[in-house]
Write a protein that holds these residues in place. Structure first.
Motif, PDB file in Angstrom:
ATOM      1  N   LEU A  27       0.931  -1.231   0.113  1.00  0.00           N
ATOM      2  CA  LEU A  27       0.082   0.172  -0.015  1.00  0.00           C
ATOM      3  C   LEU A  27       0.829   1.184   0.228  1.00  0.00           C
ATOM      4  O   LEU A  27       0.472   2.376  -0.543  1.00  0.00           O
ATOM      5  N   LEU A  28       2.034   1.164   0.594  1.00  0.00           N
ATOM      6  CA  LEU A  28       2.804   2.338   0.630  1.00  0.00           C
ATOM      7  C   LEU A  28       3.315   2.610  -0.824  1.00  0.00           C
ATOM      8  O   LEU A  28       3.423   3.770  -1.285  1.00  0.00           O
ATOM      9  N   VAL A  29       3.911   1.477  -1.331  1.00  0.00           N
ATOM     10  CA  VAL A  29       4.261   1.663  -2.899  1.00  0.00           C
ATOM     11  C   VAL A  29       3.086   2.257  -3.611  1.00  0.00           C
ATOM     12  O   VAL A  29       3.189   3.001  -4.521  1.00  0.00           O
ATOM     13  N   ALA A  30       1.968   1.597  -3.403  1.00  0.00           N
ATOM     14  CA  ALA A  30       0.770   2.154  -4.123  1.00  0.00           C
ATOM     15  C   ALA A  30       0.449   3.534  -4.000  1.00  0.00           C
ATOM     16  O   ALA A  30       0.148   4.427  -4.820  1.00  0.00           O
ATOM     17  N   GLY A  31       0.578   3.881  -2.920  1.00  0.00           N
ATOM     18  CA  GLY A  31       0.458   5.508  -2.748  1.00  0.00           C
ATOM     19  C   GLY A  31       1.508   6.285  -3.460  1.00  0.00           C
ATOM     20  O   GLY A  31       1.244   7.624  -3.858  1.00  0.00           O
ATOM     21  N   VAL A  32       2.594   5.780  -3.442  1.00  0.00           N
ATOM     22  CA  VAL A  32       3.873   6.669  -4.198  1.00  0.00           C
ATOM     23  C   VAL A  32       3.217   6.699  -5.691  1.00  0.00           C
ATOM     24  O   VAL A  32       3.660   7.782  -6.455  1.00  0.00           O
ATOM     25  N   LEU A  33       3.009   5.443  -6.117  1.00  0.00           N
ATOM     26  CA  LEU A  33       2.521   5.603  -7.612  1.00  0.00           C
ATOM     27  C   LEU A  33       1.456   6.324  -7.708  1.00  0.00           C
ATOM     28  O   LEU A  33       1.292   6.780  -8.864  1.00  0.00           O
ATOM     29  N   MET A  34       0.432   6.348  -6.909  1.00  0.00           N
ATOM     30  CA  MET A  34      -0.745   7.182  -7.073  1.00  0.00           C
ATOM     31  C   MET A  34      -0.241   8.693  -7.159  1.00  0.00           C
ATOM     32  O   MET A  34      -0.775   9.715  -7.969  1.00  0.00           O
ATOM     33  N   LEU A  35       0.675   9.073  -6.224  1.00  0.00           N
ATOM     34  CA  LEU A  35       1.268  10.504  -6.373  1.00  0.00           C
ATOM     35  C   LEU A  35       2.113  10.757  -7.581  1.00  0.00           C
ATOM     36  O   LEU A  35       2.229  12.104  -7.782  1.00  0.00           O
ATOM     37  N   THR A  36       2.536   9.929  -8.023  1.00  0.00           N
ATOM     38  CA  THR A  36       3.166   9.947  -9.510  1.00  0.00           C
ATOM     39  C   THR A  36       2.469  10.656 -10.591  1.00  0.00           C
ATOM     40  O   THR A  36       1.533   9.893 -10.827  1.00  0.00           O
ATOM     41  N   PRO A  37       2.704  11.455 -11.208  1.00  0.00           N
ATOM     42  CA  PRO A  37       1.642  11.880 -12.002  1.00  0.00           C
ATOM     43  C   PRO A  37       1.587  11.160 -13.287  1.00  0.00           C
ATOM     44  O   PRO A  37       2.703  10.700 -14.057  1.00  0.00           O
ATOM     45  N   GLY A  38       0.617  10.507 -13.898  1.00  0.00           N
ATOM     46  CA  GLY A  38       0.605   9.613 -14.947  1.00  0.00           C
ATOM     47  C   GLY A  38      -0.471   8.627 -14.750  1.00  0.00           C
ATOM     48  O   GLY A  38      -0.831   8.165 -13.605  1.00  0.00           O
TER      49      GLY A  38
END
Length: 193
Positions: A78-89
């Motif tokens: 979930l931490l990795v998912a949060g980082v991916l969600m914050l990355t624009p794209g």
């Protein structure tokens, strides 16, 4: 790091840029930016809800005295998912969404546990954590004789030139009973410095 992993990590931003350029030419720049922001907000709200649910499961497991291995791995995903969600794209948002939703997170967790966590722990503990330790007996056991004799003698000779095992007879040991009275007649033990 493996070159395939580096290639995948470089491929994701490239796909993101290509998709954003195509969407911007088809839908317009404002609509594309709004779509990216909307997917990021929805993904972050889902990640937050799943994070709370995972924290409750983790606390429940700890209260029962069980190790929360799956819950800790879910929290990391979930931490990795949060980082991916914050990355624009949009591609990173899709990957983050795959990690947020429980039906798609479960196979990813099983894969991660089997091919990442277990080999790492085995390498760190020499196989003791998973039980994959050498249990084949003494080396040179199939050559006849005492199975561990050669292994024992090899260990005795290592690092000490000319050292040989010494056999001591029973007469060489001197035993005294600690409960016997001293020459004085009292029961105190003899204390010598």
């Amino acid at each position: 790091m493996d070159l395939r992993v580096i290639g995948v990590l470089l491929l994701v931003p490239l796909l993101d840029i290509m998709l954003l350029v195509v969407l911007a030419t088809q839908l317009g720049g404002v609509v594309t930016v709004a779509l990216v922001v909307l997917t990021a907000l929805i993904g972050l709200l889902l990640a937050r809800a799943e994070g709370r649910h995972t924290l409750q499961r983790l606390q429940r497991k700890l209260a029962q005295g069980e190790p929360p291995t799956d819950e800790l791995l879910d929290a990391a995903l979930l931490l990795v998912a949060g980082v991916l969600m914050l990355t624009p794209g949009l591609v990173t948002d899709l990957l983050g969404l795959l990690l947020v939703l429980p039906p798609t997170r479960y196979p990813i967790r099983v894969f991660t546990k089997r091919y990442v966590v277990k080999p790492y722990i085995d390498a760190q503990t020499g196989g003791f954590a998973s039980g994959n330790v050498y249990i084949g007996g003494f080396p040179n056991a199939d050559e006849g004789g005492d199975p561990g004799e050669e292994f024992f003698r090899q260990g005795m000779d290592e690092g000490r030139p000319g050292s040989e095992p010494v056999d001591i007879d029973e007469d060489a040991y001197e035993f005294s009973d600690a409960e016997e009275p001293d020459d004085d007649g009292d029961d105190s033990t003899d204390r010598r410095a």
